[in-house]
Design an enzyme around this catalytic site. Structure first.
Site, PDB file in Angstrom:
ATOM      1  N   TYR A  86      -5.155  -3.201  -4.888  1.00  0.00           N
ATOM      2  CA  TYR A  86      -4.007  -2.411  -4.418  1.00  0.00           C
ATOM      3  C   TYR A  86      -4.342  -1.678  -3.121  1.00  0.00           C
ATOM      4  O   TYR A  86      -3.597  -1.738  -2.140  1.00  0.00           O
ATOM      5  CB  TYR A  86      -3.614  -1.414  -5.508  1.00  0.00           C
ATOM      6  CG  TYR A  86      -2.558  -0.417  -5.087  1.00  0.00           C
ATOM      7  CD1 TYR A  86      -1.240  -0.821  -4.928  1.00  0.00           C
ATOM      8  CD2 TYR A  86      -2.879   0.925  -4.845  1.00  0.00           C
ATOM      9  CE1 TYR A  86      -0.255   0.095  -4.548  1.00  0.00           C
ATOM     10  CE2 TYR A  86      -1.909   1.846  -4.473  1.00  0.00           C
ATOM     11  CZ  TYR A  86      -0.599   1.422  -4.318  1.00  0.00           C
ATOM     12  OH  TYR A  86       0.361   2.311  -3.937  1.00  0.00           O
ATOM     13  N   LYS A 125      -2.840  -2.063   0.817  1.00  0.00           N
ATOM     14  CA  LYS A 125      -2.201  -1.014   1.622  1.00  0.00           C
ATOM     15  C   LYS A 125      -2.930  -0.828   2.952  1.00  0.00           C
ATOM     16  O   LYS A 125      -2.311  -0.498   3.967  1.00  0.00           O
ATOM     17  CB  LYS A 125      -2.148   0.302   0.834  1.00  0.00           C
ATOM     18  CG  LYS A 125      -1.232   0.255  -0.394  1.00  0.00           C
ATOM     19  CD  LYS A 125       0.227  -0.035  -0.048  1.00  0.00           C
ATOM     20  CE  LYS A 125       1.141   0.114  -1.264  1.00  0.00           C
ATOM     21  NZ  LYS A 125       2.549  -0.189  -0.938  1.00  0.00           N
TER      22      LYS A 125
HETATM   23  N1  NAP Z   1       4.070   6.574  -7.178  1.00  0.00           N
HETATM   24  C1  NAP Z   1       3.025   6.866  -6.429  1.00  0.00           C
HETATM   25  O1  NAP Z   1       2.251   7.778  -6.753  1.00  0.00           O
HETATM   26  C2  NAP Z   1       2.743   6.105  -5.159  1.00  0.00           C
HETATM   27  C3  NAP Z   1       1.671   6.509  -4.368  1.00  0.00           C
HETATM   28  C4  NAP Z   1       1.394   5.795  -3.210  1.00  0.00           C
HETATM   29  C5  NAP Z   1       2.203   4.752  -2.817  1.00  0.00           C
HETATM   30  N2  NAP Z   1       3.254   4.369  -3.615  1.00  0.00           N
HETATM   31  C6  NAP Z   1       4.071   3.231  -3.170  1.00  0.00           C
HETATM   32  O2  NAP Z   1       5.450   3.537  -3.286  1.00  0.00           O
HETATM   33  C7  NAP Z   1       6.205   2.331  -3.409  1.00  0.00           C
HETATM   34  C8  NAP Z   1       7.198   2.480  -4.557  1.00  0.00           C
HETATM   35  O3  NAP Z   1       6.487   2.562  -5.781  1.00  0.00           O
HETATM   36  P1  NAP Z   1       6.920   3.522  -6.975  1.00  0.00           P
HETATM   37  O4  NAP Z   1       5.848   4.505  -7.158  1.00  0.00           O
HETATM   38  O5  NAP Z   1       8.310   3.973  -6.791  1.00  0.00           O
HETATM   39  O6  NAP Z   1       6.766   2.476  -8.202  1.00  0.00           O
HETATM   40  P2  NAP Z   1       7.849   1.844  -9.198  1.00  0.00           P
HETATM   41  O7  NAP Z   1       8.640   2.906  -9.853  1.00  0.00           O
HETATM   42  O8  NAP Z   1       7.042   0.908 -10.044  1.00  0.00           O
HETATM   43  O9  NAP Z   1       8.811   1.035  -8.237  1.00  0.00           O
HETATM   44  C9  NAP Z   1       8.399  -0.151  -7.619  1.00  0.00           C
HETATM   45  C10 NAP Z   1       9.628  -0.886  -7.166  1.00  0.00           C
HETATM   46  O10 NAP Z   1       9.197  -2.095  -6.511  1.00  0.00           O
HETATM   47  C11 NAP Z   1       9.928  -3.158  -7.095  1.00  0.00           C
HETATM   48  N3  NAP Z   1       9.237  -4.439  -6.955  1.00  0.00           N
HETATM   49  C12 NAP Z   1       8.030  -4.818  -7.406  1.00  0.00           C
HETATM   50  N4  NAP Z   1       7.787  -6.096  -7.093  1.00  0.00           N
HETATM   51  C13 NAP Z   1       8.876  -6.543  -6.419  1.00  0.00           C
HETATM   52  C14 NAP Z   1       9.232  -7.759  -5.819  1.00  0.00           C
HETATM   53  N5  NAP Z   1       8.434  -8.841  -5.856  1.00  0.00           N
HETATM   54  N6  NAP Z   1      10.430  -7.850  -5.191  1.00  0.00           N
HETATM   55  C15 NAP Z   1      11.250  -6.787  -5.130  1.00  0.00           C
HETATM   56  N7  NAP Z   1      10.985  -5.609  -5.692  1.00  0.00           N
HETATM   57  C16 NAP Z   1       9.798  -5.490  -6.324  1.00  0.00           C
HETATM   58  C17 NAP Z   1      10.136  -2.763  -8.539  1.00  0.00           C
HETATM   59  O11 NAP Z   1      11.147  -3.548  -9.121  1.00  0.00           O
HETATM   60  P3  NAP Z   1      11.186  -3.881 -10.717  1.00  0.00           P
HETATM   61  O12 NAP Z   1      11.863  -2.726 -11.379  1.00  0.00           O
HETATM   62  O13 NAP Z   1      11.978  -5.151 -10.760  1.00  0.00           O
HETATM   63  O14 NAP Z   1       9.759  -4.057 -11.178  1.00  0.00           O
HETATM   64  C18 NAP Z   1      10.524  -1.314  -8.329  1.00  0.00           C
HETATM   65  O15 NAP Z   1      11.869  -1.223  -7.938  1.00  0.00           O
HETATM   66  C19 NAP Z   1       5.181   1.210  -3.626  1.00  0.00           C
HETATM   67  O16 NAP Z   1       4.996   0.493  -2.420  1.00  0.00           O
HETATM   68  C20 NAP Z   1       3.917   1.967  -4.000  1.00  0.00           C
HETATM   69  O17 NAP Z   1       2.751   1.256  -3.681  1.00  0.00           O
HETATM   70  C21 NAP Z   1       3.538   5.026  -4.776  1.00  0.00           C
END
Ligand code: NAP
Length: 235
Positions: A155, A159
């Site tokens: 992961y 990034k």
């Molecule tokens: N939460 C944190 O602490 C954190 C920290 C650093 C960075 N981020 C980044 O923030 C972004 C959003 O993550 P989140 O934390 O909101 O996680 P999340 O709640 O798991 O949301 C991820 C989203 O990405 C979608 N997704 C995954 N694979 C996909 C694909 N092949 N095509 C289209 N959509 C896809 C998921 O859809 P489904 O519902 O269909 O699975 C979901 O809508 C990510 O890039 C993550 O790396 C998050």
């Protein structure tokens, strides 16, 4: 802001849904990217305003082309969709898992960005925001700030690759006036992985940082890596 059009990938939940909600509340037309139509439709109903479903799996080349054909002009692209996998170190990671994570977090961003470039070039003020992670910062990984000890290697390296692409896209698209920046949202309570799910971080706070980069003025930065609070993150 009126008449502006945004697309947020992976906007059916988590940070992406909050970004879509805030952009819609600011009066934009927002395409809510979702790989599952039913989940996306539910999010569209909850977001309100001029939110519209765009079925989009960022790993599906034909689906990306279909989606791009539905959008005439695009002012803002938020590459948010991402997957994390578990907390393995590189020596314990299997290549299939690593490829799966890169497929979404790296190649998916390239595929979506390239497919929507014609629509972005039709905008007067085009912006791309790549949702990265502070855990992808090599400066932080090699300093005392992040006691990760090499965990989440697939992961985090995905990034880091996304950060590199942010710089190269910013340089390549500068003459088109397209600003491309990366954002570190901070640890947020979402379904991304167990650490995120157990955290107390409000996704809406991170989304506000995304919106700031999405609505940058013409003299704003490009090719940068910013934290959710607007401060620069070292590469
Ligand atoms: N939460 C944190 O602490 C954190 C920290 C650093 C960075 N981020 C980044 O923030 C972004 C959003 O993550 P989140 O934390 O909101 O996680 P999340 O709640 O798991 O949301 C991820 C989203 O990405 C979608 N997704 C995954 N694979 C996909 C694909 N092949 N095509 C289209 N959509 C896809 C998921 O859809 P489904 O519902 O269909 O699975 C979901 O809508 C990510 O890039 C993550 O790396 C998050």
């Amino acid at each position: 802001m009126q008449n502006s059009v945004a697309l947020v990938t992976g906007a059916n939940k988590g940070i992406g849904k909050e970004v879509a909600r805030q952009l819609a509340a600011a009066g934009l037309t927002v395409y809510v990217g979702s790989r599952d139509a039913a989940r996306g439709q539910r999010a569209v109903a909850e977001i309100g305003g001029d939110a519209r479903l765009l079925v989009l799996d960022v790993t599906d080349a034909a689906g990306i082309d279909d989606a791009a054909r539905q959008v005439g002009t695009l002012d803002i692209l938020v590459n948010n969709a991402g997957v994390s996998g578990d907390d393995k170190t590189a020596d314990r990671e299997d290549l299939d898992t690593m490829r799966r994570i890169y497929e979404t977090n790296v190649f998916g961003v390239v595929a979506v960005t390239n497919a929507f470039l014609p629509a972005l070039r039709r905008s007067g003020h085009p912006r791309v925001v790549n949702i990265s992670s502070g855990t992808g910062s090599l400066a932080w990984a090699t300093g005392p700030q992040f006691p990760h000890r090499g965990s989440y290697a697939a992961y985090r390296s995905s990034k880091t690759a996304l950060n590199a692409l942010t710089v190269y896209y910013a340089h390549a698209l500068a003459d088109d006036g397209i600003k491309v920046n990366a954002l570190a949202p901070g640890l947020r309570r979402t379904d991304l992985n167990a650490t995120a799910a157990a955290s107390g971080g409000d996704p809406a706070e991170a989304a506000a940082g995304v919106v700031r980069l999405a609505l940058l003025p013409d003299d704003g930065p490009t090719g940068g890596f910013f934290s959710w609070d607007g401060t620069a993150v070292p590469w």
